[in-house]
Design a protein around this motif. Structure first.
Motif, short mmCIF file in Angstrom:
data_model
loop_
_atom_site.label_atom_id
_atom_site.label_comp_id
_atom_site.label_asym_id
_atom_site.label_seq_id
_atom_site.Cartn_x
_atom_site.Cartn_y
_atom_site.Cartn_z
N GLY A 302 -21.70 6.29 -44.26
CA GLY A 302 -22.45 6.36 -43.01
C GLY A 302 -23.94 6.14 -43.22
N TRP A 303 -24.27 5.41 -44.29
CA TRP A 303 -25.68 5.13 -44.60
C TRP A 303 -26.22 4.08 -43.65
N THR A 304 -27.36 4.40 -43.04
CA THR A 304 -28.01 3.46 -42.13
C THR A 304 -29.46 3.30 -42.55
N PRO A 305 -29.80 2.24 -43.28
CA PRO A 305 -31.19 2.07 -43.69
C PRO A 305 -32.10 1.85 -42.49
N GLN A 306 -33.15 2.65 -42.43
CA GLN A 306 -34.05 2.63 -41.28
C GLN A 306 -35.34 1.87 -41.53
N ARG A 307 -35.75 1.76 -42.80
CA ARG A 307 -37.10 1.25 -43.09
C ARG A 307 -37.09 0.06 -44.03
N SER A 308 -35.94 -0.61 -44.20
CA SER A 308 -35.83 -1.65 -45.22
C SER A 308 -36.17 -3.06 -44.75
N ALA A 309 -36.79 -3.19 -43.57
CA ALA A 309 -37.36 -4.48 -43.20
C ALA A 309 -38.54 -4.76 -44.14
N LEU A 310 -38.68 -6.00 -44.58
CA LEU A 310 -39.70 -6.32 -45.57
C LEU A 310 -41.09 -5.92 -45.12
N SER A 311 -41.42 -6.19 -43.87
CA SER A 311 -42.77 -5.84 -43.37
C SER A 311 -43.01 -4.34 -43.42
N THR A 312 -41.99 -3.55 -43.11
CA THR A 312 -42.12 -2.09 -43.15
C THR A 312 -42.34 -1.60 -44.57
N MET A 313 -41.59 -2.16 -45.52
CA MET A 313 -41.75 -1.74 -46.90
C MET A 313 -43.15 -2.05 -47.41
N ILE A 314 -43.65 -3.24 -47.09
CA ILE A 314 -45.00 -3.61 -47.53
C ILE A 314 -46.04 -2.73 -46.85
N ALA A 315 -45.88 -2.48 -45.56
CA ALA A 315 -46.85 -1.66 -44.82
C ALA A 315 -46.90 -0.24 -45.37
N ASP A 316 -45.73 0.37 -45.66
CA ASP A 316 -45.73 1.72 -46.21
C ASP A 316 -46.36 1.76 -47.60
N ALA A 317 -46.05 0.74 -48.41
CA ALA A 317 -46.66 0.67 -49.74
C ALA A 317 -48.17 0.48 -49.65
N TRP A 318 -48.61 -0.34 -48.71
CA TRP A 318 -50.04 -0.59 -48.53
C TRP A 318 -50.75 0.68 -48.10
N ARG A 319 -50.12 1.48 -47.25
CA ARG A 319 -50.71 2.76 -46.82
C ARG A 319 -50.88 3.68 -48.03
N TRP A 320 -49.86 3.75 -48.87
CA TRP A 320 -49.95 4.60 -50.06
C TRP A 320 -51.02 4.10 -51.02
#
Length: 328
Positions: A302-320
């Protein structure tokens, strides 16, 4: 007290995110780490027990103290290039220490084991979406050492009743959306943090290793999964075992592959900055294309990835990468 989960490599990138997810799910994560590559400051969601996986006496001491209901095993050497140059280091550290951990786990009466494996166990199988039934032909000592631990878990399951969930994935990216923990390696070898460091001027340029692969733009293609989605799957894997379900292998990924140049182009859109680039040679052991299928995880966990769109991953990494805690 909440049920304890021993998290090896809990001071590392994925391990620290796993500790946060476990704490949110009601467990007490105990990080076991020798801090050779992990960061003490990343252990925020439970206690830290310093120790090496080669030290059986220390492992026995920690198991006796905390009596964990499960182990999540993230600690490993994971640099493909290094594993090609020094395979003995990878077989010794990953495999022998993995065996030590498995034996300590069983000796303590713990029977649930969640293992962080890799799609590198499949080797270079171009044009194939890698699922749980794809044959494994690792082409480097990193992938080979991970497959060896998978084999050990199977064997100890048959002989000693060790229950395991194995997750195979490749490129993990992004950072905790609240920027409490993030990706921080010394040395850094992963594409997205290297790219963001180059954008921020913390390194001169991003080196693109190889532009003559048999892919549309000549650069390697990889499937990326957000670290928060990844560790959510690990918690689901733990609950799978606690429910008495059988040992199982799951692939984790978005099911989409992005080339190095596509990741660079998307980062320009997210950060509004150019990426300085140096063209480099191929690295030994790098596969041309690795895309991980995760249908089984969706259907059974029942795994549903919520944040694995490429833009989201880059944006979260950029924030960190812009947070005060981050220093490259």
């Amino acid at each position: 007290m909440a049920d304890v989960v021993l998290v090896t490599g809990g001071a590392g990138y994925i391990g620290s995110h796993a500790c946060k997810a476990l704490r949110a799910a009601g467990y007490l994560p105990v990080a076991y780490d020798n801090l050779s590559t992990g960061c003490r400051e990343a252990v925020k969601f439970g206690p830290l027990e310093e120790g090496d996986l080669a030290d059986r006496a220390r492992l026995d001491e920690v198991f006796a103290k905390w009596q964990p209901v499960a182990v999540m095993h993230f600690a490993a050497l994971s640099l493909v290039g290094e594993s090609m140059k020094d395979p003995a280091k990878y077989w010794r550290t990953n495999v022998l220490c993995g065996l030590n951990l498995i034996e300590a786990t069983l000796a303590a009466g713990c029977r649930n084991f969640v293992f962080s494996s890799t799609c590198a166990t499949y080797g270079d199988q171009d044009g194939v979406v890698l699922n749980e039934d794809t044959p494994q032909y690792p082409i480097n000592a990193y992938g080979g050492s991970k497959r060896a631990i998978e084999d050990m878990l199977r064997d100890f399951g048959a002989s000693h009743g060790l229950n395991s969930v194995i997750f195979r994935y490749f490129n993990v990216a992004g950072a905790d959306p609240q920027a409490e923990v993030g990706e921080q390696h010394v040395p850094e070898t992963h594409l997205i943090p290297l790219m963001l460091d180059a954008i921020a001027g913390k390194r001169p340029a991003l080196t693109v290793f190889g532009s003559d692969y048999p892919t549309p733009d000549g650069t390697c293609i990889r499937d990326y999964v957000h670290v928060s989605d990844l560790v959510d799957a690990h918690v689901l894997g733990l609950k799978w075992l606690e429910a008495g379900k059988p040992s199982r292998v799951f692939c984790l990924g978005s099911g989409e592959g992005y080339s190095v140049r596509e990741v660079i182009a998307r980062s320009r859109e997210v950060t509004n900055r150019e990426v300085p680039i140096i063209e480099g040679d191929r690295r030994p052991g790098d596969a041309a294309k690795l895309v991980s299928g995760s249908t089984r995880a969706l259907q059974e966990l029942g795994w549903t990835p919520q944040r694995s769109a490429l833009s989201t991953m880059i944006a979260d990494a950029w924030r960190w990468h812009q947070a005060p805690e981050y220093e490259s």
